[in-house]
Design an enzyme around this catalytic site. Structure first.
Site, PDB file in Angstrom:
ATOM      1  N   GLY A 218      -0.571  -9.432  17.871  1.00 51.61           N
ATOM      2  CA  GLY A 218      -0.684  -7.878  17.724  1.00 51.61           C
ATOM      3  C   GLY A 218       0.326  -6.962  18.325  1.00 51.61           C
ATOM      4  N   PRO A 260       2.378 -14.801  17.897  1.00 50.32           N
ATOM      5  CA  PRO A 260       3.035 -13.409  17.194  1.00 50.32           C
ATOM      6  C   PRO A 260       3.575 -13.823  16.032  1.00 50.32           C
ATOM      7  CG  PRO A 260       4.257 -14.919  18.807  1.00 50.32           C
ATOM      8  CD  PRO A 260       2.996 -15.320  18.872  1.00 50.32           C
ATOM      9  N   GLY A 261       3.377 -12.861  15.045  1.00 48.98           N
ATOM     10  CA  GLY A 261       4.017 -12.658  13.695  1.00 48.98           C
ATOM     11  C   GLY A 261       5.174 -11.612  13.528  1.00 48.98           C
ATOM     12  N   ARG A 298       3.532  -2.486   1.986  1.00 43.58           N
ATOM     13  CA  ARG A 298       3.049  -1.824   3.348  1.00 43.58           C
ATOM     14  C   ARG A 298       3.068  -0.375   3.481  1.00 43.58           C
ATOM     15  NH1 ARG A 298       4.861  -2.382   7.520  1.00 43.58           N
ATOM     16  NH2 ARG A 298       3.141  -2.846   8.892  1.00 43.58           N
ATOM     17  N   TYR A 302      -0.769   0.379   4.013  1.00 43.00           N
ATOM     18  CA  TYR A 302      -1.053   0.751   5.358  1.00 43.00           C
ATOM     19  C   TYR A 302      -0.461   2.092   5.656  1.00 43.00           C
ATOM     20  CZ  TYR A 302      -1.759  -4.340   6.072  1.00 43.00           C
ATOM     21  OH  TYR A 302      -2.183  -5.575   5.858  1.00 43.00           O
ATOM     22  N   CYS A 328       4.843   0.939 -12.798  1.00 43.61           N
ATOM     23  CA  CYS A 328       4.217   1.998 -13.676  1.00 43.61           C
ATOM     24  C   CYS A 328       2.752   2.391 -13.191  1.00 43.61           C
ATOM     25  CB  CYS A 328       3.899   1.158 -15.099  1.00 43.61           C
ATOM     26  SG  CYS A 328       3.331   2.429 -16.204  1.00 43.61           S
ATOM     27  N   GLU A 329       2.940   3.082 -11.883  1.00 46.26           N
ATOM     28  CA  GLU A 329       2.000   3.545 -11.005  1.00 46.26           C
ATOM     29  C   GLU A 329       2.835   4.264 -10.017  1.00 46.26           C
ATOM     30  OE1 GLU A 329      -1.449   1.479  -8.929  1.00 46.26           O
ATOM     31  OE2 GLU A 329      -1.234   0.242 -10.541  1.00 46.26           O
ATOM     32  N   TYR A 356       5.090  -9.305   6.644  1.00 45.18           N
ATOM     33  CA  TYR A 356       4.161  -8.966   5.901  1.00 45.18           C
ATOM     34  C   TYR A 356       4.765  -7.970   4.558  1.00 45.18           C
ATOM     35  CZ  TYR A 356       1.100 -10.216   9.703  1.00 45.18           C
ATOM     36  OH  TYR A 356       0.657 -11.087  10.624  1.00 45.18           O
TER      37      TYR A 356
END
Length: 406
Positions: A218, A260-261, A298, A302, A328-329, A356
């Site tokens: 994290g 870790p990512g 993201r 987020y 289309c949004e 991500y």
């Protein structure tokens, strides 16, 4: 990487396009290893949900990394990428006992995060080495969706349920070899991390034959100039000293594990998109690109901020733009952001696109997923081709002709 290299890759492979810098991934891996060099047994397991391209997995395997996986499919990808089963750690959430049994048969390390499955698995397989995921009830993380260690989280076994947990272990006589926690992503304050670590140390005292402690990850990376990031070096000094002291107290040298990512791959990633249209309204200038939240969700999911630069005109006069997609949004990447003057056909580069981003891409609006390129030794290597209409239709089954005619 330089802007001219990215522009060249966009011209060579088309857009939208994901590009990853191998040297940045390596430097982040080495930075974390160095920060904890005073721990005798350190293991880094890459959290592959961040970016699961097989070429990236192979790159990290060559550096000595293990894998942190959350699904049987990720386990299978890890094995396909050449990882030995004992280098793969499996930490699912909310999956069936059947999936855990299937993964167990592959020989990887199982990590269980709820009492029900723990008791069922321990009863059937008491000799299998198992890790337990603890929820430390520590609120950490930059967004509610990525804070996973708080009291209302679905992840982990509550530290307050430790007596019940110990009773299950004693009754089943199962083999507990590790304790695990993960508080959340984008941790700013290392003191919060260290506080949670003390909870893990206390929980570990209830188990006599541990081989490792897994502290999750994290770690926050910078998303913009002068942005705050986790001080890995300071965390390394403080946690290493405390971990070594705990090992002495425990009477056994344990392995310290991180998973870790984002820390390894986020800053290595660049997302390139071409400007389809520059649209002036009464109050806003929109730069509409050949992508949308189907490729980079993201910012919408987020509220994350990815630095955007016009690499076709890096020294141009800055103007205010709202960068939007073709879905289309409403899919807005940035509102009134200062960017070098944009013209139709320019290439925009989104920074911090390694974690991500592609891994959360979809075919919404029946759009194709982008290609991926690994920049290594001064050259671009295609590691995933652009999707085609055939890819979109691959698993779809039309109605039989006779039914369709009716």
């Amino acid at each position: 990487m330089q802007s001219k290299d990215l522009v060249h890759l966009a011209q060579q492979y088309g857009s939208p396009l994901y590009v990853y810098d191998a040297e940045k991934i390596k430097s982040q891996y080495n930075r974390l290893s160095k920060a904890f060099s005073k721990v005798n047994k350190l293991r880094i397991n890459y959290a592959m949900k961040a970016l699961s391209n097989v070429a990236i997995l192979q790159l990290l395997r060559e550096m000595g990394s293990g894998l942190d996986t959350v699904s049987i499919q990720e386990v299978m990808l890890g094995l396909h990428a050449g990882y030995e089963p004992d280098k793969i750690f499996y930490t699912p959430n909310g999956v069936s006992l059947e999936e855990i049994e299937e993964v167990n048969a592959m020989g990887v390390q199982i990590n269980i995060d709820n009492l029900s499955i723990l008791e069922q698995f321990g009863t059937k397989y008491p000799n299998v080495p198992v890790c337990i995921r603890i929820n430390p009830h520590v609120m950490a993380g930059g967004n509610a969706n990525i804070s996973v260690g708080h009291i209302d989280s679905k992840f982990g076994i509550s530290v307050h349920q430790l007596p019940h947990l110990v009773r299950i272990v004693e009754n089943t006589k199962m083999n507990i070899v590790g304790i695990h926690m993960h508080t959340g992503s984008d941790i700013l304050d290392i003191e919060v991390f260290l506080y949670a670590a003390e909870i893990l140390f206390d929980a570990a005292k209830s188990f006599k034959n541990l081989e490792f402690l897994d502290f999750g990850s994290g770690f926050k990376v910078p998303y913009k100039k002068d942005d705050i990031e986790t001080d890995i070096e300071e965390l390394g000094k403080k946690l290493s000293k405390r971990f070594n002291a705990f090992c002495t107290e425990y009477g056994k040298e344990l392995t310290l594990i991180f998973e870790p990512g984002k820390f390894l791959v986020s800053e290595a990633g660049f997302f390139l998109a071409k400007v389809n249209v520059v649209k002036q309204t009464t109050s806003t200038v929109f730069a509409g690109i050949d992508s949308g939240f189907n490729h980079l969700i993201r910012p919408m999911l987020y509220g994350s901020q990815h630095h955007i630069e016009n690499i076709s005109n890096p020294k141009g006069k800055e103007r205010f733009y709202s960068v939007v997609g073709y879905i289309c949004e409403t899919d807005t990447f940035a509102n009134n952001r200062r960017i070098s003057e944009i013209k139709e056909g320019d290439i925009l580069c989104f920074r911090n696109a390694g974690a991500y981003c592609f891994s959360m891409a979809s075919n919404y609006n029946s759009r194709y997923k982008p290609a991926e390129v690994l920049w290594m030794n001064g050259e671009g290597h295609l590691i995933r081709a652009h999707e085609t209409f055939e890819d979109l239709m691959k698993n779809q089954i039309p109605l039989p002709t006779a039914v369709n005619a009716e």
